[in-house]
Design a protein around this motif. Sequence first.
Motif, PDB file in Angstrom:
ATOM      1  N   UNK A  56      -2.879  -4.776  16.943  1.00 44.12           N
ATOM      2  CA  UNK A  56      -2.215  -6.064  16.807  1.00 44.12           C
ATOM      3  C   UNK A  56      -1.550  -6.561  18.066  1.00 44.12           C
ATOM      4  N   UNK A  57      -1.102  -5.661  18.948  1.00 47.23           N
ATOM      5  CA  UNK A  57      -0.274  -6.065  20.068  1.00 47.23           C
ATOM      6  C   UNK A  57      -1.103  -6.386  21.313  1.00 47.23           C
ATOM      7  N   UNK A  58      -0.428  -6.393  22.457  1.00 49.18           N
ATOM      8  CA  UNK A  58      -1.047  -6.820  23.707  1.00 49.18           C
ATOM      9  C   UNK A  58      -1.274  -5.681  24.689  1.00 49.18           C
ATOM     10  N   UNK A  59      -1.201  -4.442  24.230  1.00 42.04           N
ATOM     11  CA  UNK A  59      -1.485  -3.330  25.130  1.00 42.04           C
ATOM     12  C   UNK A  59      -2.985  -3.264  25.417  1.00 42.04           C
ATOM     13  N   UNK A  60      -3.383  -2.662  26.535  1.00 44.74           N
ATOM     14  CA  UNK A  60      -4.817  -2.574  26.843  1.00 44.74           C
ATOM     15  C   UNK A  60      -5.637  -1.918  25.732  1.00 44.74           C
ATOM     16  N   UNK A 104      -3.268 -12.531  26.863  1.00 47.20           N
ATOM     17  CA  UNK A 104      -4.737 -12.576  26.846  1.00 47.20           C
ATOM     18  C   UNK A 104      -5.307 -13.622  27.802  1.00 47.20           C
ATOM     19  N   UNK A 105      -6.548 -13.394  28.208  1.00 48.35           N
ATOM     20  CA  UNK A 105      -7.197 -14.235  29.223  1.00 48.35           C
ATOM     21  C   UNK A 105      -7.839 -15.471  28.592  1.00 48.35           C
ATOM     22  N   UNK A 106      -7.010 -16.254  27.895  1.00 47.66           N
ATOM     23  CA  UNK A 106      -7.511 -17.477  27.269  1.00 47.66           C
ATOM     24  C   UNK A 106      -8.093 -18.411  28.323  1.00 47.66           C
ATOM     25  N   UNK A 107      -9.265 -18.965  28.030  1.00 49.36           N
ATOM     26  CA  UNK A 107      -9.868 -19.955  28.918  1.00 49.36           C
ATOM     27  C   UNK A 107     -10.808 -19.382  29.947  1.00 49.36           C
ATOM     28  N   UNK A 131     -19.667  -6.840  21.119  1.00 49.56           N
ATOM     29  CA  UNK A 131     -18.245  -6.988  21.372  1.00 49.56           C
ATOM     30  C   UNK A 131     -17.453  -6.485  20.179  1.00 49.56           C
ATOM     31  N   UNK A 132     -16.151  -6.745  20.180  1.00 50.26           N
ATOM     32  CA  UNK A 132     -15.264  -6.274  19.120  1.00 50.26           C
ATOM     33  C   UNK A 132     -14.117  -7.253  18.956  1.00 50.26           C
ATOM     34  N   UNK A 133     -13.392  -7.103  17.862  1.00 48.76           N
ATOM     35  CA  UNK A 133     -12.268  -7.998  17.590  1.00 48.76           C
ATOM     36  C   UNK A 133     -10.939  -7.444  18.079  1.00 48.76           C
ATOM     37  N   UNK A 134     -10.863  -6.153  18.339  1.00 46.72           N
ATOM     38  CA  UNK A 134      -9.638  -5.508  18.823  1.00 46.72           C
ATOM     39  C   UNK A 134      -9.943  -4.036  19.045  1.00 46.72           C
ATOM     40  N   UNK A 157      -5.363  -2.166  22.636  1.00 46.28           N
ATOM     41  CA  UNK A 157      -5.595  -3.095  21.531  1.00 46.28           C
ATOM     42  C   UNK A 157      -6.301  -4.372  21.976  1.00 46.28           C
ATOM     43  N   UNK A 158      -5.955  -4.860  23.169  1.00 48.97           N
ATOM     44  CA  UNK A 158      -6.444  -6.150  23.634  1.00 48.97           C
ATOM     45  C   UNK A 158      -7.839  -6.116  24.228  1.00 48.97           C
ATOM     46  N   UNK A 159      -8.150  -5.080  24.993  1.00 48.96           N
ATOM     47  CA  UNK A 159      -9.391  -5.088  25.755  1.00 48.96           C
ATOM     48  C   UNK A 159     -10.573  -4.719  24.865  1.00 48.96           C
ATOM     49  N   UNK A 160     -11.596  -5.552  24.911  1.00 51.72           N
ATOM     50  CA  UNK A 160     -12.815  -5.310  24.133  1.00 51.72           C
ATOM     51  C   UNK A 160     -14.026  -5.489  25.030  1.00 51.72           C
TER      52      UNK A 160
END
Length: 399
Positions: free
Chosen positions: A383-387, A22-25, A265-268, A389-392
């Motif tokens: 839950x995982x890091x696939x687009x 994820x693009x933290x920061x 926005x969304x959480x997942x 699930x991750x992209x919101x």
Amino acid sequence: MAHAVPAWPEPEPLDLAGAPVPAYGTGSLADLLPAVTAGQGLALPGTGQPGMDLDPADRVCVFLVDGLGWQLLRDHPDEAPFLTSLLDSSFNRTGRPITAGFPATTAASLASVGTGQPPGAHGLVGYTCLNPDTGELMNQLRWYPWTDPYAWQPYPTVFQQAHAAGIHTCQVSSPNFERTPLTEIALSGGTFHGRLAGEERMDLAAEQLAAGGRSLVYTYYAEVDGAGHRYGVDSDAWRGQLMYVDRLAQRLAEQLPPRSALYITADHGMIDIPFGPESRIDFDEDWELRAGVRLLGGEGRARHLYAHPGAAGDVLAVWREVVGEHMWVAGRDEAIAAGWFGPRVDDRVRARIGDVVAAAHADMVIVASRTEPRESAMVGMHGSMTPAEQLVPLLEVRT
């Protein structure tokens, strides 16, 4: 003449370096409210700001739609014409999404939104995770078994800091969430207004936005996620919820007072997982995956594995061999070093992370039919890091 039988190639585990962290920061949910309050003249020490660049606004409303992933929204323009019309506005009019954080699950994401901290700092690192003080799994959505919320997550919320700085601050959500521990440690600060009907929430959010010269309002809708879990994101029930939330968002946008910004926005996100042994591996029935594992935490697509003493290395090796083609499988130190949980992991949080962490890449899950019957029966999962699930989205309306 005999012919040599070609050897069947051994499956290659997924390269951990290929996991899309994820693009933290710079562009994650944890960066949203610090960027918002920076535009209201409030600096928040210890958060990710000013990594996310957002134009300032005196009055800001964040409308979080549980489960509304970027790809799902883009795939359903007919059901969500208003939200679709805002896609080019996403992330400061770049037309790009932001990322949720790992794991891409509600408890972790709401805590990231509310505290401005990534999971490695706020400590809600899974749907369930180990409480090192008790040796039990703790469900961080339902807060069971009970533990002191403020010891578990000690950071102040952005809402608390905004309220203390004189910004008119409130949450407008279901009355059921008013006194939950998750609300207390992630979203509290200012005033909580409970409303059951979605239309009432939108109307009240707009009223509260106008109630101060500087305002920070948060509102939430859960049932897009609920329909996805129960019926799948390819169901009429899910599409109906998307149509409804599209109307709610437009209703709120049309009532914004002057000098306002609305962020949707969304959480997942979410994907549907087929029912069958190829897509749903049952941990409770698989002796190989159970070997050496004392506790199975997390959720189907983002698992924490807590090993018996001395067994962590064997568990890591077996899981990489058995499911490594379909999941990123990392030891605790590897996952932390790769930044899965953020740029830092606080000392109190480290032991909550599994000795082994497994995040699904393929359309599959690790279910537990006996110990997690409700969760194992879900159609839509995340839950995982696939687009998916991750992209919101971070859709924007301004007045």
